[in-house]
Scaffold this motif. Structure first.
Motif, PDB file in Angstrom:
ATOM      1  N   SER A   1      -5.773  10.913  -1.445  1.00 51.52           N
ATOM      2  CA  SER A   1      -5.217  11.819  -2.493  1.00 51.52           C
ATOM      3  C   SER A   1      -5.123  13.131  -2.043  1.00 51.52           C
ATOM      4  CB  SER A   1      -6.193  11.528  -3.630  1.00 51.52           C
ATOM      5  OG  SER A   1      -5.873  12.442  -4.690  1.00 51.52           O
TER       6      SER A   1
ATOM      7  N   SER B   1       3.529   7.793  -4.346  1.00 49.24           N
ATOM      8  CA  SER B   1       2.300   7.305  -3.464  1.00 49.24           C
ATOM      9  C   SER B   1       1.055   7.761  -4.114  1.00 49.24           C
ATOM     10  CB  SER B   1       2.566   7.930  -1.996  1.00 49.24           C
ATOM     11  OG  SER B   1       3.721   7.457  -1.411  1.00 49.24           O
TER      12      SER B   1
ATOM     13  N   TYR C   1      -4.119   6.215  -6.745  1.00 55.44           N
ATOM     14  CA  TYR C   1      -4.897   6.392  -7.931  1.00 55.44           C
ATOM     15  C   TYR C   1      -5.062   4.836  -8.486  1.00 55.44           C
ATOM     16  CZ  TYR C   1      -4.532  11.285  -8.152  1.00 55.44           C
ATOM     17  OH  TYR C   1      -4.760  12.762  -7.615  1.00 55.44           O
ATOM     18  N   LYS C   2      -3.996   4.083  -8.364  1.00 61.22           N
ATOM     19  CA  LYS C   2      -4.242   2.797  -9.051  1.00 61.22           C
ATOM     20  C   LYS C   2      -5.513   1.911  -8.516  1.00 61.22           C
ATOM     21  CE  LYS C   2      -1.063  -0.039  -7.651  1.00 61.22           C
ATOM     22  NZ  LYS C   2      -1.606  -1.272  -7.017  1.00 61.22           N
ATOM     23  N   ASP C   3      -5.580   2.306  -7.110  1.00 60.53           N
ATOM     24  CA  ASP C   3      -6.593   1.304  -6.552  1.00 60.53           C
ATOM     25  C   ASP C   3      -7.909   2.519  -6.057  1.00 60.53           C
ATOM     26  OD1 ASP C   3      -5.367  -1.064  -6.683  1.00 60.53           O
ATOM     27  OD2 ASP C   3      -4.111  -0.248  -5.266  1.00 60.53           O
TER      28      ASP C   3
ATOM     29  N   SER D   1      -9.350   6.237  -0.675  1.00 57.77           N
ATOM     30  CA  SER D   1      -8.455   6.507  -1.647  1.00 57.77           C
ATOM     31  C   SER D   1      -8.534   8.208  -1.957  1.00 57.77           C
ATOM     32  CB  SER D   1      -8.588   5.767  -2.924  1.00 57.77           C
ATOM     33  OG  SER D   1      -8.399   4.354  -2.639  1.00 57.77           O
TER      34      SER D   1
ATOM     35  N   PHE E   1       0.334   7.928  -7.116  1.00 60.95           N
ATOM     36  CA  PHE E   1      -0.079   7.142  -8.180  1.00 60.95           C
ATOM     37  C   PHE E   1      -0.458   5.793  -7.937  1.00 60.95           C
ATOM     38  CE2 PHE E   1       2.937   9.792 -10.759  1.00 60.95           C
ATOM     39  CZ  PHE E   1       2.077  10.232 -11.752  1.00 60.95           C
ATOM     40  N   LEU E   2       0.318   5.349  -6.592  1.00 60.11           N
ATOM     41  CA  LEU E   2      -0.194   4.137  -5.708  1.00 60.11           C
ATOM     42  C   LEU E   2      -1.838   4.267  -5.384  1.00 60.11           C
ATOM     43  CD1 LEU E   2       3.047   3.209  -3.791  1.00 60.11           C
ATOM     44  CD2 LEU E   2       2.270   2.123  -5.946  1.00 60.11           C
TER      45      LEU E   2
ATOM     46  N   THR F   1       0.922  -1.311  -0.022  1.00 59.75           N
ATOM     47  CA  THR F   1      -0.065   0.040   0.037  1.00 59.75           C
ATOM     48  C   THR F   1       0.951   1.171   0.014  1.00 59.75           C
ATOM     49  OG1 THR F   1      -0.133   0.062   2.276  1.00 59.75           O
ATOM     50  CG2 THR F   1      -1.728  -1.313   1.408  1.00 59.75           C
TER      51      THR F   1
ATOM     52  N   HIS G   1     -10.952   0.296  -5.818  1.00 56.63           N
ATOM     53  CA  HIS G   1     -10.910  -0.790  -5.575  1.00 56.63           C
ATOM     54  C   HIS G   1     -11.481  -1.032  -4.181  1.00 56.63           C
ATOM     55  CE1 HIS G   1      -8.984  -4.843  -5.093  1.00 56.63           C
ATOM     56  NE2 HIS G   1      -8.450  -4.591  -3.852  1.00 56.63           N
TER      57      HIS G   1
END
Length: 475
Positions: A72, A42, A47-49, A68, A44-45, A4, A52
């Motif tokens: 952000s 971080s 935004y990736k999920d 998330s 980008f990490l 994470t 989710h």
């Protein structure tokens, strides 16, 4: 889903601690750039999920859209603070590698708070955030005001911790669990809500109210804002508030949504007192940092209106308000950081006298941010207040909407007083006018965002609706 953003930042902070002593020249600058890079990665990490959903670490934490989105915002706010730290002239006492490391550690704590799905994990995360902030507030050791602010913040933060633990123990005693999901299931099976359970929720709500500076638990805020180094005040005024609001929303709406009739009354009291104390308390202030401390309390009260119904619309309104508040407040504090005379930072309101004559660019930017905080159309602050008031009216909370409007009118008085001092009074002593190009660029970006966001309300409404859905889909 084990890796994470929090784990990445934790490893990064450990790396900074290890390599910091080996960097000979301007180590704090290199570490800050590395910290800023870790924040960007971080992001980008996250935004990736962002859409989710997963419960991780034995259900102690949850990854979802709401968390998330808030993470952000936390990363954006922290990234701006680290960038400001690099480009703005500041006291040499702050030029230490510990500063960016502590900022990252507090950020990790706040991100874990937002994802917490258990009272125990929430407590540990809050302590990681709080311990870092205690040190940051008192970072300027040679400054008596900073040390005093640190002590006050530590004492009241410790009190908040005790209240939180006591409330958590009452909830555990009633339900036999501290997990949010299990708490929600247990409450659904109860025929009658025990009074001890309600008291436990109230105790935790009081502890969290101290974190967001909601009146009557606001007494530390003006003193800490005034005494802390200005860049820490900027950080305190935005990033921890966003995290604490997210925690309050997740804690009340999901596990305790069934007893909204009980905690909703407490939120109403906190909202009204915060709006009144925040708007009236600022009228007599002579220090601009204390004034914006009371302004923060007023905005907190306004945002709490959206939490009273416990509905999806209310949470959407709070999310939008938090996003706009970040843009407004950081803009104001960037300008306060650049208020200096003979290279010495000044924070009295009278020091702004005739600021437009000396530095028209900064005065115009300040006016944009202040008008936005006052809720003057067509600036972004107007959109935030309009959406919150609309939620209050739709849920028949007319009295809260009326008090909100009245407090905004009172707040407009002290906001406009600053505008009058800057644009219409003659300067007695001139302020330094040297502002670097990086600061100007950042102010231009924030000012443009404050002006243009109102023209794209549907985008932000749809975004907030999609991320808050995760809170109610599991409820």
């Amino acid at each position: 889903m084990i890796f994470t953003p929090e784990i990445f930042l934790a490893f990064s902070s450990l790396l900074f601690i290890l390599i910091g002593p080996f960097i000979r020249t301007k180590a704090y600058i290199i570490i800050t750039y590395l910290a800023l890079l870790s924040v960007i990665i971080s992001q980008f990490l996250v935004y990736k999920d962002i859409f989710h959903f997963e419960q991780i670490f034995n259900n102690f934490f949850v990854v979802d859209s709401f968390g998330s989105f808030i993470k952000s915002l936390l990363l954006i706010g922290t990234g701006i603070i680290l960038y400001i730290y690099l480009i703005v002239n500041k006291s040499s006492e702050l030029n230490k590698i510990e500063f960016p490391i502590l900022i990252i550690l507090s950020l990790i704590g706040m991100m874990l708070m937002v994802s917490s799905n258990d009272i125990l994990s929430l407590f540990v995360s809050m302590e990681l955030q709080s311990l870092s902030l205690y040190i940051l507030v008192s970072f300027a050791r040679e400054d008596r005001n900073s040390s005093e602010a640190g002590v006050k913040y530590f004492v009241l933060g410790s009190l908040s911790t005790c209240i939180f633990l006591f409330g958590g123990s009452l909830i555990y005693g009633c339900l036999g669990t501290t997990n949010f999901s299990e708490i929600a299931s247990s409450i659904n099976q109860l025929n009658e809500i025990p009074i001890i359970l309600v008291i436990g929720v109230v105790f935790i709500l009081v502890a969290l109210s101290l974190k967001i500076s909601a009146a009557p638990f606001h007494m530390w805020t003006p003193d800490v804002y005034q005494g802390a180094p200005t860049i820490i005040t900027a950080y305190l005024s935005v990033v921890p508030k966003i995290a604490a609001f997210a925690v309050i929303i997740r804690f009340l709406v999901f596990p305790f949504g069934e007893i909204i009739i009980d905690w909703g009354k407490i939120i109403i009291i906190l909202s009204i007192t915060s709006m009144l104390v925040g708007s009236l308390g600022a009228l007599q202030q002579t220090d601009i940092k204390r004034l914006f401390a009371y302004s923060t309390i007023n905005h907190v009260g306004f945002m709490l209106i959206g939490l009273v119904p416990g509905s999806e619309d209310g949470i959407i309104a709070i999310c939008i308000y938090l996003m706009l508040y970040l843009l407004m407040n950081l803009g104001v504090f960037i300008i306060i950081l650049n208020l200096s005379r003979d290279n010495i930072n000044v924070t009295l309101i009278k020091d702004l006298t005739g600021y437009f004559i000396n530095n028209p660019f900064m005065a115009i930017c300040m006016a944009i941010f202040i008008f936005s905080m006052a809720g003057i159309p067509p600036l972004s602050g107007f959109l935030g207040k309009l959406i919150v008031l609309n939620v209050a009216i739709d849920n028949n909370l007319i009295y809260l909407a009326v008090i909100g409007v009245l407090s905004s009118v009172i707040a407009a008085f002290y906001y406009l007083r600053i505008i009058k001092i800057m644009f219409f009074d003659q300067p007695s002593e001139e302020l330094d006018i040297k502002i670097n190009s990086e600061t100007k660029l950042l102010l231009v970006v924030l000012a443009i965002l404050n002006i243009t966001i109102l023209f794209y309300p549907k985008f932000f409404l749809d975004l907030s609706a999609s991320i808050t859905f995760s809170l109610f889909s599991v409820n």
